[in-house]
Design a protein around this motif. Sequence first.
Motif, PDB file in Angstrom:
ATOM      1  N   GLN A 190       0.864  -1.199   0.096  1.00 58.11           N
ATOM      2  CA  GLN A 190       0.110   0.037  -0.026  1.00 58.11           C
ATOM      3  C   GLN A 190       0.999   1.187  -0.107  1.00 58.11           C
ATOM      4  O   GLN A 190       0.384   2.283  -0.558  1.00 58.11           O
ATOM      5  CB  GLN A 190      -0.982   0.231   1.333  1.00 58.11           C
ATOM      6  CG  GLN A 190      -2.229  -1.036   1.059  1.00 58.11           C
ATOM      7  CD  GLN A 190      -2.851  -1.206   2.254  1.00 58.11           C
ATOM      8  OE1 GLN A 190      -2.345  -1.267   3.328  1.00 58.11           O
ATOM      9  NE2 GLN A 190      -4.056  -1.782   2.373  1.00 58.11           N
ATOM     10  N   ARG A 193       2.135   1.842  -3.490  1.00 55.44           N
ATOM     11  CA  ARG A 193       1.167   2.236  -4.307  1.00 55.44           C
ATOM     12  C   ARG A 193       0.910   3.588  -4.153  1.00 55.44           C
ATOM     13  O   ARG A 193       0.646   4.445  -5.159  1.00 55.44           O
ATOM     14  CB  ARG A 193      -0.166   1.362  -3.811  1.00 55.44           C
ATOM     15  CG  ARG A 193      -1.600   1.860  -4.524  1.00 55.44           C
ATOM     16  CD  ARG A 193      -1.522   1.670  -6.059  1.00 55.44           C
ATOM     17  NE  ARG A 193      -2.705   2.486  -6.756  1.00 55.44           N
ATOM     18  CZ  ARG A 193      -2.673   3.797  -6.956  1.00 55.44           C
ATOM     19  NH1 ARG A 193      -1.791   4.301  -6.657  1.00 55.44           N
ATOM     20  NH2 ARG A 193      -3.862   4.146  -7.464  1.00 55.44           N
ATOM     21  N   GLU A 310      -4.795  -7.015  -5.069  1.00 52.24           N
ATOM     22  CA  GLU A 310      -6.069  -6.184  -5.061  1.00 52.24           C
ATOM     23  C   GLU A 310      -6.499  -5.334  -3.959  1.00 52.24           C
ATOM     24  O   GLU A 310      -6.522  -3.902  -4.003  1.00 52.24           O
ATOM     25  CB  GLU A 310      -7.212  -7.121  -5.096  1.00 52.24           C
ATOM     26  CG  GLU A 310      -7.383  -7.940  -6.259  1.00 52.24           C
ATOM     27  CD  GLU A 310      -8.103  -7.352  -7.370  1.00 52.24           C
ATOM     28  OE1 GLU A 310      -8.868  -6.443  -7.133  1.00 52.24           O
ATOM     29  OE2 GLU A 310      -7.817  -7.829  -8.569  1.00 52.24           O
ATOM     30  N   LYS A 311      -5.990  -5.720  -2.585  1.00 48.25           N
ATOM     31  CA  LYS A 311      -6.191  -4.946  -1.468  1.00 48.25           C
ATOM     32  C   LYS A 311      -5.157  -3.854  -1.545  1.00 48.25           C
ATOM     33  O   LYS A 311      -5.455  -2.752  -0.900  1.00 48.25           O
ATOM     34  CB  LYS A 311      -5.906  -5.946  -0.229  1.00 48.25           C
ATOM     35  CG  LYS A 311      -7.030  -7.046   0.018  1.00 48.25           C
ATOM     36  CD  LYS A 311      -6.567  -7.654   1.483  1.00 48.25           C
ATOM     37  CE  LYS A 311      -7.523  -8.813   1.502  1.00 48.25           C
ATOM     38  NZ  LYS A 311      -7.180  -9.690   2.371  1.00 48.25           N
ATOM     39  N   GLY A 313      -4.499  -2.090  -4.258  1.00 44.37           N
ATOM     40  CA  GLY A 313      -4.641  -1.313  -5.418  1.00 44.37           C
ATOM     41  C   GLY A 313      -3.605  -1.516  -6.455  1.00 44.37           C
ATOM     42  O   GLY A 313      -3.462  -0.652  -7.320  1.00 44.37           O
ATOM     43  N   LYS A 315      -3.371  -4.508  -9.638  1.00 43.21           N
ATOM     44  CA  LYS A 315      -4.068  -5.555 -10.403  1.00 43.21           C
ATOM     45  C   LYS A 315      -2.881  -6.445 -11.101  1.00 43.21           C
ATOM     46  O   LYS A 315      -2.085  -6.064 -11.729  1.00 43.21           O
ATOM     47  CB  LYS A 315      -4.882  -4.928 -11.454  1.00 43.21           C
ATOM     48  CG  LYS A 315      -5.449  -5.874 -12.380  1.00 43.21           C
ATOM     49  CD  LYS A 315      -7.098  -6.384 -11.884  1.00 43.21           C
ATOM     50  CE  LYS A 315      -7.496  -7.305 -12.603  1.00 43.21           C
ATOM     51  NZ  LYS A 315      -8.114  -8.239 -11.918  1.00 43.21           N
ATOM     52  N   ILE A 335      -4.052  -0.012  -9.938  1.00 47.93           N
ATOM     53  CA  ILE A 335      -5.389   0.019 -10.374  1.00 47.93           C
ATOM     54  C   ILE A 335      -5.954   1.544 -10.265  1.00 47.93           C
ATOM     55  O   ILE A 335      -5.713   2.350  -9.216  1.00 47.93           O
ATOM     56  CB  ILE A 335      -6.467  -0.799  -9.274  1.00 47.93           C
ATOM     57  CG1 ILE A 335      -5.887  -2.183  -9.252  1.00 47.93           C
ATOM     58  CG2 ILE A 335      -7.769  -0.610  -9.758  1.00 47.93           C
ATOM     59  CD1 ILE A 335      -6.368  -3.083  -8.353  1.00 47.93           C
TER      60      ILE A 335
END
Length: 335
Positions: A190, A193, A310-311, A313, A315, A335
Amino acid sequence: MDLRLNTSNANQTSELVNAMNYDPELARDVQEGLKQTPKRISSKYFYDGAGSKLFQQIMELPEYYPTRTEFKILEEQQAEISRFFGLSDFFHLVELGAGDGLKTKILLRQLLHMKADFEYVPVDISGDILKLLDSSLKTELPALKTDSFTGDYFKALHWLQKNKEGRKVVLFLGSNIGNFEDGGDLEFLQEIRKYLNPEDKVLVGFDLRKDPRTIRQAYDDAAGVTAAFNLNLLKRLNRELGADFNLNQFEHFTDYDPLSGVVKSYIVSKKQQTVTFSALNHSISFAAWEAIHTENSHKYTPVQIEELGEKAGLKTEQFFTDEKHYFADVLFRVI
Ligand SMILES: C[S@@+](CC[C@H](N)C(=O)[O-])C[C@H]1O[C@@H](n2cnc3c(N)ncnc32)[C@H](O)[C@@H]1O
């Protein structure tokens, strides 16, 4: 600190001089970690100069399949992986925890061959290993543009945000993602991201679940190199924090739990004893057979990897794996 107590030989004196200039972050983390139950020290402190050299030896061990397997994945699929990076415009190729770059050089050579316009930005907490990497790149790949950063992942992300704008491809190879505490892998992805934009990519190396015996042996080799790597942490604390760990009174222990999918490594105290950190004016007691938890190595299923992405963010765009499905380099897009 009373220097008179410690001047009996030249080695001890130079260790004390080192310990007087100690790293406050290391001191704080070690003091806090050894106060906890169970005691723990972060695996990021394995990598002083000696620790980095020992890790290079681990990578060559017959039992240590991750390096060999990831090497083969990158070697056999380098062109396809590189194309996924998107080569039409400039990008920063950021590598977190780059180590000696042994496997990354496969991609670097391929990208240069494909005339990609990029700058390689290796990040590592170990200044020693980055120096080694920088000098080997200068001789092996003189055309490569590089700009390295010494520091931990979180400091590096902060620095990157300020200093490396524009398109990015982030590499996090060698299953470093598995070394966090439970849930730390998601938190870290995260964080990565947050630093990325929609056109950026991330390539992460995941060690996959397999025969538990194969996994256990990789962390407990017959030659004892992994044991030396784990125990080198105590040598580092003796040198840098003036501790008096007697290495004969501690041992390496590791085990793999196939239910949780985690290898846990420990340093175990073989007897009741007290260790003093002269630089910190601090002592710590160990019960007989008390363990310090020093490393986690999480193993993943493909489903867990996709969910994790996915969690965070990210793909999943492509899995690059080997014929035995021991390891996967997974390419994510934002994503
Ligand atoms: C297991 S080695 C893998 C090296 C390389 N990625 C590979 O696949 O061969 C882990 C590397 O990450 C670095 N490292 C470990 N924890 C780190 C942290 N918190 N921040 C930055 N670098 C770290 C270590 O110094 C070491 O070079």
